[in-house]
Enzyme design. Structure first.
Site: not given
Ligand code: PRX
Length: 673
Positions: A538-540
């Site tokens: 859910m992050d980069d």
């Protein structure tokens, strides 16, 4: 995964075979549930009992865990087995020898070239090898708490170096042999390791990898950064073999020493340094969504228990098994499931230096047949790529020894799961889809294959001692069937303790989003049976072939090029790699974009990070979609990298400073060619 909703609702399930259950350490769901409950409600007895089989020079006073995940109550901390003193090298080697496993093969080395066996070792022989190296390191001045960088191929010297460091209480920092000189240098400086152990080179398939030359360059870079590497120990991997002419490197007198000279006539025994349970064991760098890679720090007692227990229960390990994990020790899988987990179980394993497709696409299966492998552990990306060659390269080998297959590193799509099960596993082998992270050190969610029915695409249920929860965007715990953010409510024994040298970064990265919880960074669904289905980061962070790459790292490598003004990097679905790397770049005034520049930019990323991070696509962007406050709208960029970008609903773009950039990006789209 596009077929995700269809999968989660699918009724297709695979119950354990009676043979598997009969033999298994955990034979039924009831048994799993009982043990799981005990591991959560009475961790003291559950882990305390298990810990008794290891040697503790000083017994622990308390199992724990003693922990704080709530930043408002003080620093985040995790402690297990306090007061205990032990040593991983002792428990992986001396203990096994004392318990009658001295003559048992610890590892069969399978070189890159067929029949090029570098060395194979019994537990007694490995103990001698590790002691000699530990003595040499000690003579070199390496002592408890010092860091040693290890940049080696998959030869016996790699796990040996880890165990030699552990014996002395030195903290090993293994750097994967695919990283560039710049990446290696950054890791050496961050860890301040004045000793580096490397090799003259190694063949990967038909190509040499110049590990020593890369180390030389890295030392030059650390020197420019004001840090001198005092000693480079070099394993002669190519020298003296048929591939001897492939190694090309220089030699720094006074700094460089051949491994054989370094170890020389060192004594064959070496006293262990008795380590507190919470003394550091190793650090391993991993990528996050911001900044440079961080050194994930693991400690002694807890890591020993988790790596042992997951190896035993997830893989249902038995003494007669022959185990083969294809991961490199440069990643966490190689730490926990090549070096520590198997050796704590006195397992016999295959250490494989090569690649799955060399000399032919059936190399894995040839190795399985040759050593009569019973437990095989690999990554979905390898399964997907081998699946492309059809069934015959698998079925022409005798794989009847296999009984259990594992998967790790990224979600496994049901199609690949079923092929793995049907073709590799001959329809009879169970599959353990193990979900975990560098930070957790061992499996978090995984089937116990003798007890659980598997659902292709789901990692199943939490391992002992793991208490997951799924939160909504406001941080509220969800019940029953749900989807959201996967967190942990308590630490299992092998939970990371800090980011090396930066505890604040540790707290901010994992504990700032949801107070009181460790946030994995992963999205997750839970179905009506309580099974967990991982849906991706859910992050980069992009997961390329099971390797974690931060988009920020690739961006900074690109903007370091003199012709690049700005870069934005996103992941996109890739058939083989799981995710690919898509780079949008804005060039400096007057610079023309052409194929030569495109190739140069790919090379740039290879040189700054490593070959495995090479971009799949470079997309020329005269402008990037930014909000009026200058923030890049990444969700738009992600959609524009999809195969059906033309028909994608880009959502609300009214806040873009210049909405026309979207049309411009579409007109220069690489997929249009
Ligand atoms: O996103 C998850 C994915 O890989 C991440 C961890 O990467 P790393 O620290 O490099 O460790 C890889 C080896 C454990 C996770 O946050 N991941 C790993 N295994 C799975 C997975 N995603 C889905 N299913 C898995 N089995």
């Amino acid at each position: 995964m596009s077929d995700f909703n269809q999968n989660i609702n699918a009724s297709e399930t695979y119950a354990p075979t009676p043979e598997l259950s009969a033999k298994a350490h955990v034979k039924s769901m009831e048994e799993y549930q009982r043990m799981y409950k005990a591991s959560i409600e009475d961790a003291e007895s559950f882990w305390g009992e298990m810990a008794k089989q290891f040697h503790w020079q000083t017994p622990f006073e308390k199992v724990g865990p003693e922990f704080n995940f709530d930043r408002s109550k003080g620093p985040v901390s995790v402690k297990w087995f306090q007061g205990g003193k032990t040593n991983l090298s002792y428990n992986c080697l001396d203990r096994n020898v004392q318990e009658g496993n001295g003559d048992k093969p610890a590892m069969y080395h399978e070189g890159n070239d067929v029949d090029d066996v570098h060395a194979s070792f019994t537990y007694s022989q490995l103990l001698v090898k590790v002691c000699q190296l530990a003595n040499a390191l000690k003579e070199e001045g390496v002592k408890k708490g010092d860091r040693v960088s290890v940049y080696l191929p998959m030869v016996a010297e790699l796990p040996s170096a880890m165990l030699a460091c552990a014996r002395l209480g030195a903290v090993h920092s293994v750097v994967f042999g695919g990283f560039s000189a710049e990446s290696l240098a950054g890791r050496i400086i961050d860890a301040q390791s004045s000793v580096v152990i490397t090799a003259d080179g190694v063949m990967r398939g038909a190509k040499p990898v110049q590990l020593k030359a890369i180390t030389d360059k890295a030392c030059e870079l650390t020197s420019q950064g004001g840090f001198e590497v005092r000693r480079v120990v070099c394993v002669a991997r190519l020298k003296g073999t048929a591939r001897g002419d492939q190694a090309k490197h220089s030699w720094a007198e006074g700094r460089d020493v051949w491994y054989s000279d370094f170890v020389g006539k060192q004594a064959e025994t070496c006293e262990c340094e008795w380590m507190d349970s919470e003394d550091p064991l190793f650090m391993l760098y991993t990528s996050g969504s911001t900044g440079k890679p961080k050194g994930v720090l693991h400690t002694t007692g807890g890591y020993m228990l988790s790596s042992f227990a997951t190896m035993k229960y997830t893989f249902d390990y038995h003494p007669e098994d022959v185990y083969f994990c294809t991961a490199d020790c440069g990643w966490i899988t190689g730490h926990s499931y090549v070096t520590y987990g198997p050796m704590l179980n006195a397992a016999t394993q295959v250490l494989f230096e090569g690649v799955p497709t060399y000399p032919e696409v059936d190399r894995f299966w040839k190795v399985c047949e040759k050593y009569k492998v019973s437990i095989f552990y690999t990554a979905p990306t390898a399964i997907r790529s081998l699946m492309k060659s059809g069934d015959e390269p698998v079925t022409r080998n005798d794989l009847s020894s296999l009984r259990l297959l594992g998967s790790v590193g990224e979600p496994i799509n049901p199609e690949a799961w079923k092929w793995y099960h049907r073709v590799v596993g001959g329809g009879r082998c169970a599959i353990a889809d193990t979900y975990w992270q560098t930070e957790t050190g061992s499996h978090l969610i995984t089937p116990l294959v003798g007890a659980m029915t598997c659902k292709p695409g789901s990692a199943s249920l939490p391992f002992f001692g793991v208490e997951p929860a799924i939160l909504d965007e406001n941080g509220k715990e969800q019940e029953g069937e749900c989807s959201g953010r996967l967190v942990l409510k308590r630490p299992m024994p092998s939970m990371m303790r800090t980011v090396y040298g930066d505890h604040q970064r540790f707290e901010e990265t994992y504990f700032s989003q949801f107070n009181g919880y460790y946030f994995t960074g992963d999205g997750c669904k839970r179905d009506k049976d309580g099974y967990y289905w991982l849906t991706g980061r859910m992050d980069d962070v992009i997961n390329v072939s099971g390797h974690r790459i931060g988009t920020a790292e690739v961006e900074s490598a690109l903007v370091a090029h003199s012709k690049v003004a700005e870069a934005a990097v996103v992941g996109f679905p890739h058939d083989i790699k799981g995710e690919g790397i898509w780079c949008y770049i804005t060039l400096n005034e007057g610079v023309a974009y052409d194929d030569a520049l495109k190739a140069e930019l790919k090379k740039q990323v290879r040189e700054v990070i490593g070959a495995f991070a090479q971009p799949d696509e470079i997309h020329w962007a005269p402008g990037l979609p930014k909000t009026r406050s200058g923030k890049i709208m990444r969700r738009v960029l992600r959609k524009l990298a999809l195969p059906d970008f033309e028909t994608q609903d880009l959502g609300d773009t009214s806040t873009l400073a210049d909405p026309s950039v979207v049309e411009v990006l579409k007109s220069y789209h690489p997929r249009k060619k």
